[in-house]
Design an enzyme around this catalytic site. Structure first.
Site, short mmCIF file in Angstrom:
data_model
loop_
_atom_site.label_atom_id
_atom_site.label_comp_id
_atom_site.label_asym_id
_atom_site.label_seq_id
_atom_site.Cartn_x
_atom_site.Cartn_y
_atom_site.Cartn_z
N THR A 56 45.41 33.73 36.55
CA THR A 56 45.67 33.91 37.98
C THR A 56 47.17 34.06 38.15
OG1 THR A 56 46.06 31.59 38.61
CG2 THR A 56 43.76 32.29 38.38
N CYS A 57 47.61 34.19 39.38
CA CYS A 57 49.05 34.38 39.60
C CYS A 57 49.85 33.12 39.31
CB CYS A 57 49.30 34.83 41.04
SG CYS A 57 48.71 33.67 42.28
N ASN A 58 49.19 31.96 39.23
CA ASN A 58 49.97 30.75 38.95
C ASN A 58 49.39 29.86 37.84
OD1 ASN A 58 47.88 29.30 40.36
ND2 ASN A 58 48.90 29.84 42.27
N GLU A 198 44.11 43.73 44.36
CA GLU A 198 43.59 42.73 45.28
C GLU A 198 44.71 41.96 45.97
OE1 GLU A 198 40.41 38.98 45.29
OE2 GLU A 198 41.30 39.69 43.42
N MET A 199 45.73 41.55 45.19
CA MET A 199 46.83 40.79 45.77
C MET A 199 47.56 41.62 46.83
SD MET A 199 47.06 37.73 44.40
CE MET A 199 48.76 37.20 44.45
#
Length: 430
Positions: A56-58, A198-199
């Site tokens: 994921t992004c984090n 998507e983001m």
């Protein structure tokens, strides 16, 4: 496995997250699909039964199912090192979870309780994607499939049973809140969205809801950027026009995930030449799209994923009570998974018991079949069947009876009585 009292496979987790590693280190350790596949194949070659990669992004995590989660974790770290070759000290920022702690961790991640933004709505979909990708690649079997499905089901119960997800921010919408806080009225600003995934789409939706009206879309594939125009009108540009797009914008949101920096210090210095209004760069990509050195240019403000923690602190405090309620739900659901997990331990033994019982039954059928065929009337047939039932029951109960008497003779009569009561009198759950 020598002892039948424990499951064959155990859960393991190793990873990096916003809690343990800064964005630049997470960038070095990213496992996009092609790298994830290489790592999972390497783990398979080293005897790790099942594996999946969550990105994921984090956070980046590897989930495993193996006879020894400790050994699987060691293999994960070594193969991760070989695939990404990050800085030598990266392992100091990695966390490990084994056995039930790993199960509970997966449940908390899937329910967005361990997220940078509590209740983040994207996480369940990302967990499902990680599991399905692993399954399609042949890396996820019965154990991880059951774990992922149970964790996703628990996540649904958290959302239905608490207010944790109501008004919850995704990383993208947290970026919108940050832009509104630092730039004020968004309706008068030019917003550029770089990327079309998507983001990027979530960020665009958030900016539209926040009042932004003027947009420019830049992407490597213009057709994908044009798709964003169906969400809200705007101009579409190729990536080689990015310097002009940046120069014309007030807020630039970068979410491409490209391997190198797209927005450079030289680019923004040129964009700020002769310009008095500030430029806000919001980098929500993994790996990062914006060179941190851009912040050295006068009038340029750079914010990355890690900066979002400050934005969401207020929301995190408001959701503490909801998070506690969510934790209670997750504890109950994790215990249900553990019950299933423990049940795996007796599956081989149950198969042997069933085979033995079936063999006894067939032996008795063969022994009584001549008498059944020779019965001359219903009364005689009933007598034969009664004898058959009695003989079969005696055969089936001979082993448990002998074992219970042996335990009683050893002073373990209470243990024997409890086992007999549970297995033969209450085992049907009535």
């Amino acid at each position: 496995m020598s002892a039948p009292d424990r499951p064959l496979l155990h859960a393991g987790v190793v990873g990096l997250s916003w809690r343990t590693a800064p964005a630049e280190l997470r960038d070095e350790c990213l496992l996009p699909p092609e790298r994830a596949e290489v790592l999972l194949k390497a783990l398979d070659a080293r005897g790790v039964a099942e594996g999946a990669v969550l990105s994921t992004c984090n956070r980046i995590e590897v989930w495993t199912a193996s006879e020894s989660p400790e050994a699987a974790t060691k293999a994960c770290l070594e193969e991760w090192d070989a695939v990404c070759r990050p800085r030598k000290a990266w392992r100091e920022s990695a966390y490990e979870r084994h056995h039930q702690a790993a199960v509970e961790h997966v449940f908390r991640v899937a329910a967005s309780v361990d997220s940078l933004v509590l209740g983040e709505t994207q996480i369940p979909a990302q967990v499902r994607m990680a599991w399905e990708s692993s399954r399609e690649g042949g890396h996820s079997g019965r154990f991880l499939s059951k774990l992922a499905q149970a964790a996703l089901a628990a996540s649904k119960k958290v959302r239905a049973g608490t207010h944790l997800g109501e008004g919850a921010l995704s990383v993208s919408s947290a970026a919108v809140d940050l832009a509104r806080k630092i730039a004020g009225d968004l309706s008068r600003l030019q917003v550029a969205i770089v990327g079309a995934g998507e983001m990027a789409e979530l960020a665009l939706t958030g900016f539209v809801h926040a009042g932004a009206r003027r947009f420019a879309y830049a992407n490597r594939t213009e057709a994908n950027a044009a798709r964003l125009r169906s969400v809200h009108p705007g101009t579409v540009h190729p990536l080689d026009a990015l310097p002009a797009v940046v120069a014309a914008s007030d807020v630039v949101v970068c979410a491409t995930g490209s391997p190198g920096f797209l927005v450079t210090e030289a680019m923004v210095r040129e964009a700020m030449r002769g310009r008095s209004r500030p430029l806000f760069l919001l980098d929500i990509a993994a790996p990062r799209d914006v060179d941190p050195g851009c912040a050295r240019a006068g009038g340029v403000f750079v914010y990355g994923i890690d900066d979002l923690e400050q934005v969401v602190d207020r929301n995190r405090q408001r959701r503490v009570e909801e998070a506690r309620a969510a934790e209670a739900i997750l504890a109950h659901e994790a215990e249900a998974f553990r019950s299933w997990w423990r049940g795996l331990a007796v599956v081989p033994l149950l198969a042997r018991v069933r085979d033995s019982a079936h063999a006894m039954a067939h032996t008795e059928v063969d022994r009584f079949l001549p008498r059944v065929r020779g019965a001359e009337d219903p009364a005689q047939l009933r007598e034969v069947l009664d004898d058959f039932a009695q003989a079969l029951a005696n055969k089936l109960l001979h082993g448990p009876t002998t074992g219970a008497r042996r335990l009683a003779a050893q002073g373990r009569e209470a243990e024997a009585a409890e086992a007999l009561r549970e297995l033969f009198l209450e085992g049907d759950g009535k």
